[in-house]
Design an enzyme around this catalytic site. Structure first.
Site, PDB file in Angstrom:
ATOM      1  N   CYS A  71      -0.356   2.504  -4.980  1.00  0.00           N
ATOM      2  CA  CYS A  71      -1.456   2.798  -5.528  1.00  0.00           C
ATOM      3  C   CYS A  71      -0.554   4.316  -4.946  1.00  0.00           C
ATOM      4  O   CYS A  71      -0.005   4.930  -4.180  1.00  0.00           O
ATOM      5  CB  CYS A  71      -2.021   3.779  -4.008  1.00  0.00           C
ATOM      6  SG  CYS A  71      -3.143   2.180  -4.185  1.00  0.00           S
ATOM      7  N   HIS A 121       0.709  -0.909   0.009  1.00  0.00           N
ATOM      8  CA  HIS A 121       0.025   0.105  -0.234  1.00  0.00           C
ATOM      9  C   HIS A 121       0.786   1.022   0.016  1.00  0.00           C
ATOM     10  O   HIS A 121       1.869   1.517   1.224  1.00  0.00           O
ATOM     11  CB  HIS A 121      -0.783   0.058   1.274  1.00  0.00           C
ATOM     12  CG  HIS A 121      -1.690  -0.817   1.323  1.00  0.00           C
ATOM     13  ND1 HIS A 121      -3.079  -1.098   0.509  1.00  0.00           N
ATOM     14  CD2 HIS A 121      -1.779  -2.300   2.123  1.00  0.00           C
ATOM     15  CE1 HIS A 121      -3.819  -2.174   0.486  1.00  0.00           C
ATOM     16  NE2 HIS A 121      -3.042  -2.814   1.654  1.00  0.00           N
TER      17      HIS A 121
END
Lengths: 402, 467
Positions: A201, A159
């Site tokens: 991301c 992440h």
């Protein structure tokens, strides 16, 4: 063949001044550019833990499998995983990790060597691996023992966000930490070329601060975009692979260890509509043309082999002269002869046929034949003729004596 | 009627031959030749195809083919079969060319066995005719021993396994059979060639020189000389034309000459091909020396490896001599007893050295089991035939199982495997002993028939032939 032998000294004479010139130029520039590409390393990092981040571990293990399949051995792979998926109590398929809902590949087979697992995957350990500053007790298998000729593949997944990457839900790695580490690596001559591949991301923001030359970076999404998972496996219960890694693997599964698909073909294979994000790559720090760089420069490991007979005290091989000429030419060019082992056999066989042709063309057959026999050549052909002559001799003798 | 029966017999013979060849070809197309070439029963250090490929590669790299103690065969085989080890055809199994060579070798051996068998049977019937015993024998069932022997050789699972399992046994067997065929048909150069090649490839067929000498000197199998004398003396007349010819030395001298020619030829070829690698002495050390000194102790279906794994160094040479003399000391008594039946003597010798050689394999057993077919008529009342057959089947099934238990699963040990090897050796011993006693019984039967006949001719009564 004979003309080649005669022109060998001439070629060398021409090459010598060229080599001198080149070495002079190389001496002035940084010494790293003169280093030959010697080995490939891979550092594969999965920065997530917990069951719902199954896909990050599957990403890393898929890339581990690809990199091993294309030739990098475990000694040159540093694999950092939280490693709590395969034997998780929520895993319906114990000790098995899949990256596709067809469950065709078990990524957690019997050949996975994890170097940093569980709570050892921290930002500190990651930076220590990159910079090589370990405590004395750390074993060699946990160190990145690269040198100035190494090409390193650094793959990170997990992440992330704007200029950071989350490590195990408790700490972050920031983009300038990464840039500092890479700069230290460059100072310490720990790599020749570095490819950073990030699947999180807003991945492209992570290498905003990089400045070291020889670094190529690709991220799965740009600032403000998310990277999405590819599909949900309803049997396992979680998403099993991310889009960027899925399409990366789709590109690599078609390759084998001898292919020379270029990096640019790999980078241009990403379709933004399929990825649902823009895969952004940064090549301003990388001086070579991406079209000329094969992907196996980073993802595989094909070594240039130089054949020697030094260990054997037999007579020289029939075509050892040809090899010496080739290797001396190759040294100055970064060209890896991938098919050399297969070429050896062809050359051997063709060379065995050539002496027979030469024998027929000589003027005084008996004296040349006897000379060659004494030298030890053409022995095999003589014995072959003798063997073949045995059968008609047998037939004739049997028929006559009867 | 007789001709029709013979015709039907020959058609079904060819059907069986074609069926066995097709079966071999089918097995060859299985992946990796069914991994038979890795079985210790099939491939020994002397017959393994993998070692031949290694020897060929070493030769091509300008090194002695005997380097590293991998290859222990003849350099001529290396030249003939070496290129076949590397040649690959697209879309076909890996070693298809060499498998085809083995199939052809098997076929040729079978045809030669058939021809020799027919030769034998004709000669035997002729001798029986000269003993005036044909009428008695015609009543009982006589099988065409040539066809039976050839079919036994072709359809024997041992032969098929040795052929498909990529060993050089089919070629060694072909050489031995060529020698016996040449000797039976009085083709002296052929017999000499076969004998020289068989000895060159594996050392043990050298002892076949004795049956070959008897074959060339006197001719194929015949009842003992005494019976002829008995028969004709008791009749009161000595019809010279009906007596079999005596021993002639001419063919033997020619045989000695031709074997000298062929051995010089073979040795010169080997010497030339190994000139740079130590010459003939190196070859003898690596082939015959290897066979005689039993350097490799990997398990096989013989009995030497287990013993030599545990013998003390001090006694090693002594026991080597003992094991090899075990074969040698049986030569003379058998030769004395069975000199009038040289083909049978050859069969017994082949059985003995197939059992007691340093590295036996099923290919060697295939040879003597095939030769056994020549004597089906004499062996028709052999004792323990069912026991032997079941024993062979049992050993061939259990031996791989024990090997698997020992090596792969680790739940057994070497004794498991050696037990099957010992049982196998016992079975072969029983076969040889019972075979010889069956042959001697057959001769006793003949003698009884002759003496019974002469007694009846004196007393004027008809005797009933014993079954």
């Amino acid at each position: 063949m004979e003309t080649f032998n005669n022109s060998k000294p001439i070629l060398l004479f021409l090459l010598l001044p060229c080599l001198l010139l080149y070495s002079l130029i190389a001496f002035n520039s940084s010494s790293v550019e003169a280093a030959m590409h010697t080995n490939n390393w891979a550092v594969l990092v999965c920065t997530s833990r917990f069951w719902f981040n199954y896909r990050h571990m599957a990403n890393t293990l898929s890339l581990y499998r690809t990199v091993k399949r294309l030739g990098i051995p475990d000694e040159r792979i540093i694999l950092m995983l939280a490693d709590d998926m395969a034997c998780n109590t929520r895993n319906k398929y114990p000790a098995q990790v899949f990256n596709n809902e067809n469950h065709r590949l078990n990524l957690y087979g019997d050949n996975v060597e994890v170097d940093y697992r569980g709570y050892e995957v921290t930002v500190e350990n990651f930076l220590r691996v990159l910079t090589g500053r370990h405590e004395t007790a750390v074993p060699r298998s946990k160190r990145l023992l690269s040198d100035e000729g190494s090409h390193i593949l650094l793959y990170m997944t997990g992440h992330g966000g704007d200029e950071f990457l989350k490590f195990q839900d408790s700490e972050e790695l920031q983009s300038h930490d990464l840039a500092d580490a890479v700069k230290q690596m460059k100072e310490k001559h720990r790599f020749k070329e570095l490819l950073i591949m990030v699947d999180t991301c807003q991945a492209a923001t992570l290498f905003n601060q990089l400045q070291s030359p020889g670094v190529l970076a690709i991220g799965s999404s740009m600032k403000g975009e998310n990277s999405y998972s590819h599909h949900l496996d309803s049997d396992v219960g979680v998403s099993v692979v991310d889009r960027f890694t899925y399409y990366t693997l789709a590109f690599f599964e078609r390759l084998n260890i001898y292919d020379n698909a270029s990096l640019s073909s790999s980078f241009s294979s990403y379709n933004p509509s399929l990825l649902m994000s823009t895969a952004y790559y940064r090549k301003d720090l990388y001086k070579r043309n991406l079209e000329e760089v094969p992907v196996t420069n980073f993802f595989g490991s094909v070594m240039e082999t130089i054949h020697t007979d030094a260990a054997y005290k037999a007579l020289s091989r029939i075509n050892s002269g040809r090899f010496e000429a080739q290797t001396s030419l190759d040294q100055s060019v970064h060209h890896i002869e991938k098919r050399m082992p297969m070429k050896v056999n062809d050359q051997e066989e063709t060379h065995n046929i050539i002496p027979e042709g030469e024998e027929g063309a000589s003027k005084c057959p008996w004296s040349t034949f006897w000379n060659k026999f004494r030298k030890g050549e053409n022995v095999d052909t003589l014995v072959n003729y003798g063997l073949v002559a045995m059968i008609p001799l047998l037939v004739i003798s049997t028929w006559l004596v009867q | 009627m007789e001709k029709l029966k013979k015709k039907i017999g020959s058609i079904s013979f060819w059907k069986w031959v074609i069926a066995s060849v097709i079966f071999r070809l089918i097995l060859i197309y299985f992946p990796q030749n069914l991994n038979l070439s890795s079985r210790p029963e099939v491939s020994t250090p002397l017959t393994s195809f993998r070692r031949l490929a290694e020897g060929y590669w070493l030769k091509q790299s300008s090194m002695s083919p005997y380097a590293g103690s991998m290859y222990h065969g003849s350099p001529l085989l290396l030249l003939l079969l070496g290129p076949l080890t590397v040649k690959r055809i697209e879309g076909q199994p890996n070693h298809i060319l060499y498998s085809l060579v083995s199939v052809i070798a098997d076929l040729v051996s079978a045809m030669l066995i058939r021809a020799t068998g027919q030769n034998l049977q004709l000669a035997y019937l002729r001798t029986l005719g000269s003993l005036d015993l044909v009428k008695q024998i015609e009543g009982s069932e006589i099988h065409p021993s040539g066809d039976v022997a050839a079919l036994i050789y072709l359809c024997n699972p041992f032969t098929i396994v040795a052929c498909v399992g990529l060993s050089t046994s089919p070629i060694e067997n072909m050489a031995v059979i060529l020698c016996l065929y040449g000797a039976c048909s009085r083709l002296i150069p052929l017999a000499a060639f076969g004998w020289v090649i068989a000895t060159h490839l594996s050392l043990y067929p050298a002892i076949l020189i004795i049956p070959v000498i008897f074959l060339l000197g006197r001719g194929p199998d015949a009842p003992p000389w005494k019976l002829f004398l008995q028969r004709h003396q008791q009749n009161g007349m000595l019809n010279q034309s009906k007596l079999p010819p005596g021993f002639s030395w001419g063919p033997i001298i020619r045989f000695a000459f031709w074997s000298l020619v062929w051995s010089v030829y073979v040795l010169v070829l080997c010497g030339i091909s190994l000139k740079q690698f130590g010459g003939l002495w190196e070859m003898f050390k690596s082939t015959y020396g290897f066979i005689l000194t039993v350097e490799d102790l990997s398990p096989n279906i013989g009995v030497l490896w287990y013993f030599f794994a545990e013998v003390f160094e001090f006694f090693r040479s002594f026991f080597l001599i003992v094991f090899h003399v075990n074969i040698l000391f049986m030569i003379l008594p058998l030769a004395i007893r069975l000199h009038h039946r040289p083909c049978y003597l050859a069969f017994v010798y082949v059985a003995i050295f197939s059992m007691l050689k340093s590295y036996p394999s099923v290919g060697d057993s295939a040879l003597y089991l095939g030769l056994l077919g020549w004597f089906v008529n004499e062996f028709s009342d052999m004792q323990f035939s069912l026991f032997l057959f079941c024993g062979y089947v049992g050993v061939s099934l259990l031996s791989p199982v024990m090997h698997n238990l020992w090596i792969w699963r680790g739940t057994g040990n070497a004794n498991f495997y050696f037990a099957t090897a010992m049982v196998y050796a016992c079975l072969q011993i029983v076969l040889v002993v019972e075979g010889v006693s069956a042959m001697l019984n057959h001769e006793r039967k003949l003698r009884r028939l002759i003496t019974g006949k002469t007694q009846d001719s004196k007393s004027g009564l008809l005797s009933d032939s014993s079954p």
